[in-house]
Motif scaffolding. Structure first.
Motif, mmCIF file in Angstrom:
data_model
loop_
_atom_site.group_PDB
_atom_site.id
_atom_site.type_symbol
_atom_site.label_atom_id
_atom_site.label_comp_id
_atom_site.label_asym_id
_atom_site.label_seq_id
_atom_site.Cartn_x
_atom_site.Cartn_y
_atom_site.Cartn_z
ATOM 1 N N ALA A 48 0.824 -1.204 0.000
ATOM 2 C CA ALA A 48 0.000 0.000 0.000
ATOM 3 C C ALA A 48 0.858 1.253 0.000
ATOM 4 C CB ALA A 48 -0.912 0.002 1.226
ATOM 5 N N ASN A 49 1.965 1.226 0.709
ATOM 6 C CA ASN A 49 2.868 2.363 0.750
ATOM 7 C C ASN A 49 3.549 2.565 -0.618
ATOM 8 O OD1 ASN A 49 4.127 4.544 1.878
ATOM 9 N ND2 ASN A 49 5.783 3.356 2.771
ATOM 10 N N ARG A 52 0.992 4.116 -3.128
ATOM 11 C CA ARG A 52 0.790 5.545 -2.906
ATOM 12 C C ARG A 52 1.960 6.374 -3.398
ATOM 13 N NH1 ARG A 52 -0.629 6.671 3.020
ATOM 14 N NH2 ARG A 52 -0.424 4.481 3.447
ATOM 15 N N ARG A 54 4.740 7.219 -1.846
ATOM 16 C CA ARG A 54 5.520 7.964 -0.855
ATOM 17 C C ARG A 54 6.566 7.048 -0.252
ATOM 18 N NH1 ARG A 54 1.251 11.030 2.899
ATOM 19 N NH2 ARG A 54 0.908 8.898 3.527
#
Length: 58
Positions: A48-49, A52, A54
């Motif tokens: 998930a990181n 995204r 980031r």
């Protein structure tokens, strides 16, 4: 100092009782399940990181 020795002796006796009974096997199987659940959550979090976009804060 003798007080600490007695406390650790009592803790060791209790740990020995739990270790020689079936409680240790049950706790080990629960620990394995929880370990794999947290590994899956870690992988999901990393994916998930990455999606995204980031990066980690340093």
């Amino acid at each position: 100092m003798l007080g600490w020795a007695l406390i650790f002796f009592i803790v060791a006796i209790i740990a020995g009782v739990f270790g020689f009974s079936g409680i240790a096997a049950g706790a080990a199987s629960i620990a394995k399940i929880i370990f794999f659940i947290f590994i899956v959550l870690l992988v999901i979090s990393l994916i998930a990181n990455a999606v995204r976009g980031r990066g980690p804060k340093i």
